[in-house]
Design a protein around this motif. Structure first.
Motif, PDB file in Angstrom:
ATOM      1  N   ASP A  61      -1.851 -68.691  16.613  1.00 26.83           N
ATOM      2  CA  ASP A  61      -2.599 -68.156  17.745  1.00 26.83           C
ATOM      3  C   ASP A  61      -2.277 -66.668  17.863  1.00 26.83           C
ATOM      4  O   ASP A  61      -1.117 -66.290  18.065  1.00 26.83           O
ATOM      5  N   VAL A  62      -3.305 -65.820  17.726  1.00 29.94           N
ATOM      6  CA  VAL A  62      -3.100 -64.374  17.675  1.00 29.94           C
ATOM      7  C   VAL A  62      -4.132 -63.676  18.545  1.00 29.94           C
ATOM      8  O   VAL A  62      -5.161 -64.265  18.901  1.00 29.94           O
ATOM      9  N   PRO A  63      -3.918 -62.395  18.899  1.00 27.53           N
ATOM     10  CA  PRO A  63      -4.949 -61.649  19.619  1.00 27.53           C
ATOM     11  C   PRO A  63      -6.239 -61.601  18.802  1.00 27.53           C
ATOM     12  O   PRO A  63      -6.201 -61.473  17.572  1.00 27.53           O
ATOM     13  N   LEU A  64      -7.367 -61.706  19.476  1.00 27.84           N
ATOM     14  CA  LEU A  64      -8.657 -61.753  18.794  1.00 27.84           C
ATOM     15  C   LEU A  64      -8.871 -60.530  17.905  1.00 27.84           C
ATOM     16  O   LEU A  64      -9.318 -60.652  16.761  1.00 27.84           O
ATOM     17  N   GLU A  65      -8.532 -59.356  18.406  1.00 29.22           N
ATOM     18  CA  GLU A  65      -8.743 -58.131  17.639  1.00 29.22           C
ATOM     19  C   GLU A  65      -7.950 -58.154  16.335  1.00 29.22           C
ATOM     20  O   GLU A  65      -8.463 -57.784  15.266  1.00 29.22           O
ATOM     21  N   ALA A  66      -6.706 -58.597  16.407  1.00 27.81           N
ATOM     22  CA  ALA A  66      -5.878 -58.675  15.201  1.00 27.81           C
ATOM     23  C   ALA A  66      -6.415 -59.723  14.244  1.00 27.81           C
ATOM     24  O   ALA A  66      -6.427 -59.528  13.022  1.00 27.81           O
ATOM     25  N   GLY A  67      -6.879 -60.841  14.779  1.00 30.81           N
ATOM     26  CA  GLY A  67      -7.407 -61.900  13.935  1.00 30.81           C
ATOM     27  C   GLY A  67      -8.651 -61.475  13.182  1.00 30.81           C
ATOM     28  O   GLY A  67      -8.805 -61.766  11.990  1.00 30.81           O
ATOM     29  N   LEU A 111      10.280 -57.621  15.867  1.00 32.90           N
ATOM     30  CA  LEU A 111       9.190 -56.984  16.603  1.00 32.90           C
ATOM     31  C   LEU A 111       8.402 -58.002  17.429  1.00 32.90           C
ATOM     32  O   LEU A 111       8.153 -59.118  16.971  1.00 32.90           O
ATOM     33  N   PRO A 112       7.988 -57.615  18.649  1.00 29.69           N
ATOM     34  CA  PRO A 112       7.148 -58.499  19.466  1.00 29.69           C
ATOM     35  C   PRO A 112       5.693 -58.433  18.992  1.00 29.69           C
ATOM     36  O   PRO A 112       4.961 -57.505  19.332  1.00 29.69           O
ATOM     37  N   LEU A 113       5.272 -59.395  18.225  1.00 27.65           N
ATOM     38  CA  LEU A 113       3.961 -59.325  17.566  1.00 27.65           C
ATOM     39  C   LEU A 113       2.853 -60.079  18.299  1.00 27.65           C
ATOM     40  O   LEU A 113       1.689 -59.953  17.941  1.00 27.65           O
ATOM     41  N   ASP A 114       3.171 -60.885  19.276  1.00 32.36           N
ATOM     42  CA  ASP A 114       2.173 -61.717  19.951  1.00 32.36           C
ATOM     43  C   ASP A 114       1.495 -62.658  18.957  1.00 32.36           C
ATOM     44  O   ASP A 114       0.293 -62.881  19.022  1.00 32.36           O
ATOM     45  N   LEU A 115       2.267 -63.179  18.027  1.00 31.16           N
ATOM     46  CA  LEU A 115       1.803 -64.148  17.038  1.00 31.16           C
ATOM     47  C   LEU A 115       2.509 -65.463  17.363  1.00 31.16           C
ATOM     48  O   LEU A 115       3.718 -65.567  17.232  1.00 31.16           O
ATOM     49  N   ILE A 192      -2.085 -53.078  16.414  1.00 29.43           N
ATOM     50  CA  ILE A 192      -2.705 -53.116  17.738  1.00 29.43           C
ATOM     51  C   ILE A 192      -1.669 -52.819  18.816  1.00 29.43           C
ATOM     52  O   ILE A 192      -1.936 -52.084  19.775  1.00 29.43           O
ATOM     53  N   ARG A 193      -0.458 -53.370  18.657  1.00 28.49           N
ATOM     54  CA  ARG A 193       0.593 -53.102  19.641  1.00 28.49           C
ATOM     55  C   ARG A 193       0.937 -51.615  19.680  1.00 28.49           C
ATOM     56  O   ARG A 193       1.090 -51.029  20.757  1.00 28.49           O
ATOM     57  N   LEU A 194       1.031 -50.968  18.510  1.00 23.24           N
ATOM     58  CA  LEU A 194       1.337 -49.541  18.473  1.00 23.24           C
ATOM     59  C   LEU A 194       0.211 -48.718  19.096  1.00 23.24           C
ATOM     60  O   LEU A 194       0.458 -47.764  19.843  1.00 23.24           O
ATOM     61  N   ARG A 195      -1.027 -49.076  18.796  1.00 24.39           N
ATOM     62  CA  ARG A 195      -2.154 -48.334  19.348  1.00 24.39           C
ATOM     63  C   ARG A 195      -2.201 -48.438  20.862  1.00 24.39           C
ATOM     64  O   ARG A 195      -2.460 -47.457  21.562  1.00 24.39           O
TER      65      ARG A 195
END
Length: 205
Positions: A61-67, A111-115, A192-195
Motif C-alpha cells: 500500500d503506497v501513495p497513489l502518486e508514487a505508485g 527512511l519514512p517512506l509511507d510504504l 515524493i517525500r523530498l519534494r
C-alpha cells in the motif's frame, strides 16, 4: 376428459416467485469467490466488502502518486487497485513479511517512506469487478474514494503466477522480481517525500 385433467394438473402447479436481483455486495462477493477463488472477509452490514490478504496474495500500500510513477517504470504486471489517494499493488503471498528486510538490504530502512506491506491477517477493500455496471461499482457504505481496479485480475488465469515474488523462493512464470518492485516503489516514495518537504514553508522562530 384426459385433456381437462391435464389442464387442471398444470394449473395447480405452484408458480415460482421471481428472484430478487442480487445486491451489489453479493455480486462482488460471487465474482471474487467463484471467478477468482479469493476469500472475502466477513464484515458488518453496510460496510464495503473486503478481501482477505495473505492467502492468495499480499499487498503493498503506497501513495497513489508514487505508485503511478513506479508503474510507468515497471511496465505491465500484476493486478493493481486504487482507493482515494492510495494504491495497492498485489504481490505474492508471503511477500509482505519480506519487505522490511528488503528495505534494509536496499538501504531504505532508516527512511519514512509511507510504504505499508499488508500480509497474513490483513484485508483490503474489494474493488468492484471491472465488468460491473457503473451503478453497482459502489457498494453500500462506500464513498467517492471507493476502491477500483486500475489493472484488474483476469478470471480463468492463474493470477498468482503474475505476482511479484522473490526469485530465490522459486517464483515461476513471468512473475517480476519483488526486489525490483520494492526498490522502484521505495525510490518514488522517497522522491515524493523530498519534494513535499522542500515545498513546505520555512519555520522561523
Amino acid at each position: 376428459m384426459t385433456g381437462s385433467v391435464r389442464t387442471r394438473s398444470t394449473a395447480s402447479l405452484p408458480v415460482p416467485l421471481p428472484r430478487s436481483p442480487l445486491h451489489p455486495t453479493d455480486r462482488i462477493r460471487l465474482w471474487y469467490e467463484n471467478e477468482l477463488g479469493w476469500v472475502m472477509v466477513p464484515g458488518r452490514p453496510g460496510a464495503p466488502p473486503r478481501l482477505a490478504v495473505g492467502l492468495r496474495f499480499d499487498v503493498l500500500d503506497v501513495p497513489l502518486e508514487a505508485g503511478i510513477a513506479a508503474l510507468r517504470q515497471l511496465g505491465p504486471g500484476a493486478p493493481v487497485a486504487v482507493r482515494a489517494d492510495r494504491m495497492q499493488l498485489l504481490v505474492a503471498a508471503g511477500g509482505a513479511e519480506e519487505v522490511p528486510g528488503l528495505l534494509e538490504w536496499l538501504e531504505w530502512g532508516e527512511l519514512p517512506l509511507d510504504l505499508v506491506p499488508i500480509g497474513a491477517g490483513g484485508a483490503m477493500e474489494a474493488p468492484a469487478p471491472p465488468e460491473a455496471p457503473p451503478s453497482s461499482r459502489r457498494g453500500p457504505g462506500t464513498a467517492a474514494g471507493a476502491a477500483l481496479w486500475l489493472r484488474p485480475p483476469v478470471p480463468g488465469c492463474e493470477v498468482e503466477t503474475s505476482l511479484p515474488t522473490l526469485s530465490a523462493l522459486g517464483g515461476g512464470g513471468d512473475a517480476p522480481d519483488l526486489v525490483r518492485v520494492v526498490n522502484t516503489v521505495a525510490t518514488h516514495c522517497h522522491r515524493i517525500r523530498l519534494r513535499r518537504a522542500c515545498a513546505q514553508p520555512l519555520a522561523f522562530s
